[in-house]
Design a protein around this motif. Structure first.
Motif, mmCIF file in Angstrom:
data_model
loop_
_atom_site.group_PDB
_atom_site.id
_atom_site.type_symbol
_atom_site.label_atom_id
_atom_site.label_comp_id
_atom_site.label_asym_id
_atom_site.label_seq_id
_atom_site.Cartn_x
_atom_site.Cartn_y
_atom_site.Cartn_z
ATOM 1 N N ALA A 53 0.827 -1.203 0.000
ATOM 2 C CA ALA A 53 0.000 0.000 0.000
ATOM 3 C C ALA A 53 0.863 1.255 0.000
ATOM 4 C CB ALA A 53 -0.929 -0.013 1.219
ATOM 5 N N GLY A 54 1.883 1.293 0.851
ATOM 6 C CA GLY A 54 2.729 2.477 0.948
ATOM 7 C C GLY A 54 3.532 2.760 -0.305
ATOM 8 N N ALA A 55 3.862 1.716 -1.055
ATOM 9 C CA ALA A 55 4.568 1.945 -2.318
ATOM 10 C C ALA A 55 3.671 2.679 -3.300
ATOM 11 C CB ALA A 55 5.036 0.618 -2.903
ATOM 12 N N LEU A 56 2.403 2.314 -3.322
ATOM 13 C CA LEU A 56 1.454 2.934 -4.250
ATOM 14 C C LEU A 56 1.197 4.398 -3.904
ATOM 15 C CD1 LEU A 56 -0.226 1.976 -6.727
ATOM 16 C CD2 LEU A 56 -2.148 1.656 -5.158
ATOM 17 N N THR A 57 1.359 4.751 -2.640
ATOM 18 C CA THR A 57 1.105 6.138 -2.229
ATOM 19 C C THR A 57 2.387 6.959 -2.135
ATOM 20 O OG1 THR A 57 1.196 5.512 0.122
ATOM 21 C CG2 THR A 57 -0.963 5.484 -0.959
ATOM 22 N N GLY A 58 3.521 6.369 -2.488
ATOM 23 C CA GLY A 58 4.762 7.119 -2.518
ATOM 24 C C GLY A 58 5.561 7.127 -1.232
ATOM 25 N N ARG A 59 5.164 6.340 -0.235
ATOM 26 C CA ARG A 59 5.877 6.313 1.041
ATOM 27 C C ARG A 59 7.288 5.748 0.913
ATOM 28 N NH1 ARG A 59 2.978 7.074 5.811
ATOM 29 N NH2 ARG A 59 0.724 7.355 5.525
ATOM 30 N N TYR A 60 7.527 4.949 -0.127
ATOM 31 C CA TYR A 60 8.833 4.311 -0.295
ATOM 32 C C TYR A 60 9.688 5.012 -1.364
ATOM 33 C CZ TYR A 60 7.176 0.365 2.494
ATOM 34 O OH TYR A 60 6.693 -0.428 3.509
ATOM 35 N N GLY A 61 9.192 6.099 -1.898
ATOM 36 C CA GLY A 61 9.958 6.832 -2.889
ATOM 37 C C GLY A 61 9.461 6.610 -4.316
#
Length: 264
Positions: free
Chosen positions: A164-172
Motif C-alpha cells: 500500500a505504501g509503495a502505491l502512495t509514494g511512502r517508499y519513494g
C-alpha cells in the motif's frame, strides 16, 4: 478491508517490538477501516526461525489482549515465507502456515537477486495445490530486468501483492513507479500494508485504495483491498474471485521508460 500482510505480532521478527507497539498498530488499522489482519511474521531459515505452532500461539495471545482492550480487529494466521527446498513439505506438516489456513501462501522473493528456478518454484507450489502470493515485487531491486517474469506468473495463476505504501509514494519514486505499473496494467491482485512500525511503516490501506481507484477505478480498487483478500481468507477458489482487469491505463513504452528514468 482485509490486510493480508502485516508484521503485528510482538517481538517475533523485525515488526512490532513489543505488545504496546502491537496494540498501537492494531488501533491504527481499525481506525483506517481494516477489519481483519493476517499476522505474517517472516519465516527465514537462519534468521527468523518461526514456526506455524508458535505463530498460532502468538496470535491467540494477541487476540485475547485485543478483545480485552476493545480493539475490533480479527487476526488470522500467515507467514512471510522465503524460498526453501522443503517448502511444500513444511506447508503440509503445518510448520509453515498459509493465509488463514487456506490454499494461498505469502511468498517473499529475495530482495537483491533473482533466485534460480524462480518460476519453477512457483509452479511446483501450484502443482502441490497452493497459490503463491508474491509479496511486494515493486520493491525488489531486480524488478526492472524481470517485470515480465511477474506478469507471466500472474497470467498463469500466481497472485501478486503490492505494498500500500509503495502505491502512495511512502517508499519513494522507484517503488511507486513499479506499484503504479503493476496496478495500472492490471497485474495486481491485492494490496496489503506490510506494516512493521506505527510511524515508519504504518498499517494504512485506505489511502492506497484511493490511489488505486485513480488508476483502475473504484470497483477494482475495492477488489484489491476487500473482495479478493476476503475471498482468500475464505479459501475461495481462484476462479471464483474477480479476475484481473483488462489493462485500463494504456501508455506507450516510451512513457514508462521516461518515468522510470526520472525515478532513478
Amino acid at each position: 478491508m482485509f490486510d493480508l500482510h502485516c508484521h503485528l505480532l510482538p517481538g517475533i521478527d523485525d515488526g512490532a517490538v513489543d505488545l504496546e507497539m502491537s496494540l498501537t498498530m492494531a488501533r491504527m488499522a481499525v481506525d483506517d477501516g481494516i477489519l481483519v489482519t493476517a499476522c505474517t511474521p517472516h519465516i527465514y531459515p537462519g534468521l527468523y526461525e518461526n514456526t506455524g505452532p508458535a505463530i498460532r500461539d502468538a496470535i491467540v495471545a494477541l487476540q485475547a489482549v485485543l478483545d480485552q482492550e476493545g480493539i475490533a480487529l480479527r487476526l488470522v494466521e500467515g507467514a512471510d515465507v522465503h524460498l526453501d527446498h522443503h517448502l511444500v513439505r513444511g506447508i503440509q506438516s503445518g510448520h509453515i502456515p498459509t493465509l488463514a489456513g487456506s490454499r494461498y501462501l505469502l511468498f517473499e522473493p529475495p530482495h537483491h537477486v533473482a533466485p534460480p528456478r524462480f518460476e519453477e518454484s512457483l509452479f511446483e507450489l501450484m502443482a502441490a495445490g497452493y497459490i503463491p502470493v508474491i509479496t511486494h515485487p515493486e520493491r525488489l531491486s531486480w524488478v526492472e530486468q524481470h517485470y515480465s517474469t511477474f506478469t507471466r506468473a500472474a497470467d498463469r495463476g500466481v497472485f501478486i501483492q503490492i505494498t500500500a505504501g509503495a502505491l502512495t509514494g511512502r517508499y519513494g519514486k522507484r517503488p511507486k513507479y513499479w506499484a503504479d505499473r503493476f496496478v495500472g496494467e492490471g497485474y495486481a491482485h491485492i494490496l496489503a500494508t506490510d506494516a512493521h512500525h506505527p510511524r515508519r511503516r504504518p498499517p494504512f490501506l485506505a489511502e492506497a485504495r484511493e490511489a488505486a481507484a485513480r488508476l483502475v477505478g473504484a470497483e477494482e480498487a475495492e477488489h484489491l483491498v476487500s473482495t479478493r483478500p476476503g475471498g482468500i481468507i475464505q479459501n475461495a477458489a481462484p476462479g471464483t474471485l474477480p479476475p484481473l482487469p483488462a489493462a485500463t491505463v494504456r501508455t506507450s513504452p516510451g512513457f514508462w521508460s521516461r518515468l522510470l528514468g526520472s525515478a532513478r
